[in-house]
Design a protein around this motif. Structure first.
Motif, PDB file in Angstrom:
ATOM      1  N   GLU A  52       0.824  -1.206   0.000  1.00 25.55           N
ATOM      2  CA  GLU A  52       0.000   0.000   0.000  1.00 25.55           C
ATOM      3  C   GLU A  52       0.854   1.250   0.000  1.00 25.55           C
ATOM      4  N   GLN A  53       1.990   1.210   0.674  1.00 30.18           N
ATOM      5  CA  GLN A  53       2.862   2.376   0.739  1.00 30.18           C
ATOM      6  C   GLN A  53       3.523   2.664  -0.600  1.00 30.18           C
TER       7      GLN A  53
ATOM      8  N   THR B  57       1.656   8.201  -6.020  1.00 32.79           N
ATOM      9  CA  THR B  57       0.793   9.333  -5.712  1.00 32.79           C
ATOM     10  C   THR B  57       1.317  10.536  -6.471  1.00 32.79           C
TER      11      THR B  57
ATOM     12  N   TYR C 181       1.077  14.785  -7.215  1.00 34.85           N
ATOM     13  CA  TYR C 181       0.678  16.092  -6.714  1.00 34.85           C
ATOM     14  C   TYR C 181      -0.147  16.730  -7.809  1.00 34.85           C
ATOM     15  N   SER C 182      -1.419  17.037  -7.539  1.00 34.61           N
ATOM     16  CA  SER C 182      -2.251  17.580  -8.609  1.00 34.61           C
ATOM     17  C   SER C 182      -2.334  19.102  -8.591  1.00 34.61           C
TER      18      SER C 182
ATOM     19  N   LEU D  41      -3.247  15.732  -3.333  1.00 33.38           N
ATOM     20  CA  LEU D  41      -2.584  14.530  -3.827  1.00 33.38           C
ATOM     21  C   LEU D  41      -3.618  13.522  -4.282  1.00 33.38           C
ATOM     22  N   GLN D  42      -3.272  12.756  -5.311  1.00 36.52           N
ATOM     23  CA  GLN D  42      -4.179  11.724  -5.808  1.00 36.52           C
ATOM     24  C   GLN D  42      -3.388  10.444  -6.033  1.00 36.52           C
ATOM     25  N   ASP D  43      -3.882   9.335  -5.453  1.00 35.28           N
ATOM     26  CA  ASP D  43      -3.188   8.058  -5.645  1.00 35.28           C
ATOM     27  C   ASP D  43      -3.720   7.354  -6.886  1.00 35.28           C
ATOM     28  N   SER D  44      -3.128   6.230  -7.232  1.00 36.79           N
ATOM     29  CA  SER D  44      -3.503   5.518  -8.450  1.00 36.79           C
ATOM     30  C   SER D  44      -4.916   4.960  -8.381  1.00 36.79           C
TER      31      SER D  44
ATOM     32  N   ASN E 123      -8.069   8.091  -5.085  1.00 38.12           N
ATOM     33  CA  ASN E 123      -8.335   8.689  -3.779  1.00 38.12           C
ATOM     34  C   ASN E 123      -7.595  10.016  -3.656  1.00 38.12           C
ATOM     35  N   ILE E 124      -8.286  10.999  -3.090  1.00 41.25           N
ATOM     36  CA  ILE E 124      -7.719  12.332  -2.912  1.00 41.25           C
ATOM     37  C   ILE E 124      -7.346  12.527  -1.447  1.00 41.25           C
ATOM     38  N   SER E 125      -6.175  13.090  -1.217  1.00 37.86           N
ATOM     39  CA  SER E 125      -5.765  13.460   0.137  1.00 37.86           C
ATOM     40  C   SER E 125      -5.050  14.800   0.052  1.00 37.86           C
TER      41      SER E 125
END
Length: 71
Positions: free
Chosen positions: A33-34, A38, A40-41, A52-55, A58-60
């Motif tokens: 998972e790590q 990810t 930077y948008s 940030l958006q992962d593959s 998901n947005i964080s």
């Protein structure tokens, strides 16, 4: 050693094996998972945080850890 003592030791041994295997699985999943990429948008000025958006889509939000240098 009595038959009862042998059974107790076998049971504990099996439990320890199962717990060890579960821990190995948990660590491997956590590492997997790590390592998801990810990106930077953009910077959200209202929040003062980077978006940030992962593959998985998901947005964080988070702060950048940088020395401020850029080219």
């Amino acid at each position: 050693m009595s038959q009862e003592a042998n059974e107790i030791l076998r049971g504990r041994s099996q439990l320890n094996r199962n717990l060890y295997q579960q821990k190995i699985t948990d660590v491997a999943e956590a590492q997997s998972e790590q390592s998801l990429p990810t990106i930077y948008s953009r910077f959200d000025a209202e929040l003062g945080l980077g978006r940030l958006q992962d593959s998985g889509g998901n947005i964080s939000y988070g702060t950048a850890q940088t020395n401020g240098g850029s080219r």
